[in-house]
Design a protein around this motif. Structure first.
Motif, PDB file in Angstrom:
ATOM      1  N   GLU A 119       0.809  -1.218   0.000  1.00  0.00           N
ATOM      2  CA  GLU A 119       0.000   0.000   0.000  1.00  0.00           C
ATOM      3  C   GLU A 119       0.842   1.267   0.000  1.00  0.00           C
ATOM      4  N   LYS A 144      -1.451  -0.901  -4.086  1.00  0.00           N
ATOM      5  CA  LYS A 144      -2.731  -0.207  -3.975  1.00  0.00           C
ATOM      6  C   LYS A 144      -2.521   1.174  -3.361  1.00  0.00           C
ATOM      7  N   ARG A 146      -4.005   3.965  -0.828  1.00  0.00           N
ATOM      8  CA  ARG A 146      -4.939   4.180   0.273  1.00  0.00           C
ATOM      9  C   ARG A 146      -4.874   5.670   0.613  1.00  0.00           C
TER      10      ARG A 146
END
Lengths: 413, 171
Positions: A119, A144, A146
């Motif tokens: 992340e 990803k 966030r």
């Protein structure tokens, strides 16, 4: 300490741009320093001096001009090192600007170290330059994004314990929002990032013009900034990376000077910072960055902060008197000298256009922060931002010009 | 009714500066040319465009929806078109609005070029030339130009599609 307001005229007089009024004798009310700052005479003079007296390419010639250029470039790099409190000049590379620096960090370090499921923690405040490169990296690596949510005042809401977790690898935040002026708590972010084994990347393009950042004391791993926002030249920026991290960062641009060995089938890279300085540097601009930093130091960061706070407070007070204006972001005491607002019934584009008629120069639009404007729920804002050369007359002219906007657009009838 | 700034030169002359012309009708291109020639500098022309924009017929709120948005503009712009075949020849009816009055003024110029024209006339119109004639090309930022050319492209595509449809119906 002498309050800057007492000496603000002296400071302003160092900026020749204000010597030339607009047609009809209108004074220049420059309120777009957050986009790019005006240049003091010493910066302009240094650029000219390099070109007139000893210009040559850098790190190549043994002749005298080349040696002078090298010496001046290193003096400039040293001035940046001192500003940032970095341990070594080798941790600082000249780039084309903060955007380029962030692209090097995202692609050079991010792509090499991120695994699927990892992340990257960003805030909703981020400028597209600290946003889109990470989106690209995520698409390439399977990591990803966030997002740190915002409080209603536009400050970071760090209450969710899931924000920092064992998948967090990179925390990339602005040092100061270019729209709301928000000042994220960098030291806290650093502690929480490091506690889960992540690195902290700071986009200091907006914050550095208002005060030095100590990268070591704050615990910053990578930092990006731009010369033109620091009262310095355009086309030059800084990439700071902690020594161990730069060593494991791939170059983004390949060519001359950045190599160690070049064979027909492969090449090896020079050590940092040369690894990140492919091709000919913005030599003149990088050299003239030093007088810009010296200028800021001569004003003094405390005085600068006090002065800019006074202007921001005055702007908040004056704009509050004008019907229909909404200012976004934290109160003046908790932000940098940026005032972004909307006026009910008036499009940002009309406001900026009509302010220009009164010699008041502001920025309008989404300011390269579309996700933030989605969060704000408005398509565009008008931004007035203050630099060290602004004064209370500028604030008054902004308020007067906004009253003219209401009148011109018949908002009071 | 007093709509200063929207008066044509003729009305201005008649009333010695106190304009009394109601600007309920959209301006024609010739009237725009005349007005621009009459106004000495860019600031006056801008003022005129803003007044024109403030008088532009409004779209309803249910027409200001995402499918009608024109992207590429700094401000919000919505464009609604239809082919009106109630007359002898089908014509393109164009209505558009922005939240910015200066942009609405530029839209009024576009409407003078394209509204009520046959698809063939729409394709034959040279918007770039008209903007040059009005000296708008020199004074518009590149972003405003992008937004305008986005609208022009959309209108030309609609006209081209209409010609194809009409040809098919004729055959």
């Amino acid at each position: 300490m002498k309050h800057l307001s007492e000496t603000v005229l002296d400071v302003r007089n160092q900026f020749p741009i204000f010597d030339h009024p607009l047609p009809k004798g209108q004074p220049v009310t420059f309120l777009d320093t957050a986009a790019s700052a005006q240049k003091p005479q010493t910066v302009i003079d240094r650029e000219r001096e390099v070109c007139e007296r000893y210009y040559a390419n850098a790190y190549r010639g043994v002749y005298r001009f080349g040696a002078m250029v090298d010496e001046e470039l290193e003096a400039s790099r040293e001035a940046v090192r001192k500003l940032l409190g970095a341990e070594s000049r080798d941790e600082l590379a000249f780039t084309a600007g903060a955007t380029m620096s962030l692209n090097v960090i995202a692609n050079g370090w991010g792509r090499r170290h991120l695994q699927p499921g990892d992340e990257i923690l960003l805030s909703v405040l981020e400028h597209h330059a600290n946003f889109v490169p990470w989106q690209q990296v995520v698409a390439a690596t399977g990591a990803k994004l966030r997002f740190i949510p915002l409080t209603p005042a536009g400050e970071l809401d760090l209450s969710d314990p899931e924000l920092f977790n064992n998948r967090t690898r990179i925390v990339a935040v602005t040092g100061m929002s270019n729209v709301l002026g928000t000042l994220p708590p960098l030291a806290e972010l650093s502690q929480r990032a490091h506690a889960v084994g992540a690195i902290l990347v700071v986009d200091a393009a907006q914050s550095l013009p208002h005060g030095p950042i100590d990268v070591v004391a704050t615990g910053i791993d990578f930092l990006a900034c731009s010369g033109h926002k620091l009262y310095g030249p355009t086309g030059v920026g800084i990439l700071y990376g902690r020594k161990e991290l730069l060593a494991e960062t791939d170059p983004l641009i390949f060519g001359g000077h950045m190599i160690d060995q070049v064979h027909q089938d492969h090449s090896t890279w020079a050590d940092p910072p040369a690894r990140f300085e492919a091709g000919t540097l913005p030599i003149v601009q990088a050299i003239a960055l030093r007088p810009a930093l010296e200028f800021m130091e001569s004003v003094g960061y405390e005085a600068m902060h006090a002065h800019e706070l006074e202007l921001t407070q005055a702007a908040h007070a004056q704009l509050a008197e004008i019907p229909g204006i909404q200012i976004y972001g934290p109160p003046p005491e908790r932000k940098g000298s940026i005032v972004s607002f909307t006026m009910e019934g008036a499009a940002a584009e009309d406001i900026a256009h009509l302010l220009d008629r009164k010699g008041v120069f502001v920025r309008h639009g989404h300011h390269c922060t579309m996700p933030l404007h989605t969060w704000l729920g408005v398509p565009a804002t008008v931004r007035a931002s203050f630099g060290v050369y602004n004064n209370l007359d500028d604030v008054q002219r902004l308020a007067d010009a906004l009253r003219y906007v209401r009148q011109r657009l018949k908002l009071d009838t | 009714m007093n709509t200063v700034g929207l008066c044509t030169r003729a009305a201005f002359d008649q009333t010695q500066g106190a304009c009394t012309l109601a600007a309920t009708e959209l301006m024609t291109l010739d009237e725009l040319y005349e007005e621009f020639d009459f106004l000495p500098d860019w600031e006056d022309r801008c003022d005129f465009l803003i007044d024109l924009g403030m008088e532009l017929p409004k779209l309803s709120s249910d027409e200001k929806i995402e499918p009608n948005r024109v992207h590429g503009c700094q401000s919000m712009v919505w464009l609604v078109t239809e082919l009106d075949d109630s007359g002898d020849e089908p014509v393109l009816r164009v209505r558009a609005n922005s939240d910015a009055m200066i942009v609405n003024g530029l839209i009024a110029v576009l409407l003078a070029i394209y509204d009520g024209k046959t698809p063939r006339e729409v394709l034959d119109a040279d918007a770039a030339e008209i903007f040059k004639r009005l000296e708008l090309d020199r004074h518009l930022s590149s972003q405003r130009k992008n937004g305008l050319s986005g609208m022009v492209t959309r209108l030309r595509q609609l006209a081209a599609a209409a010609i194809v449809d009409l040809d098919q119906q004729a055959n």
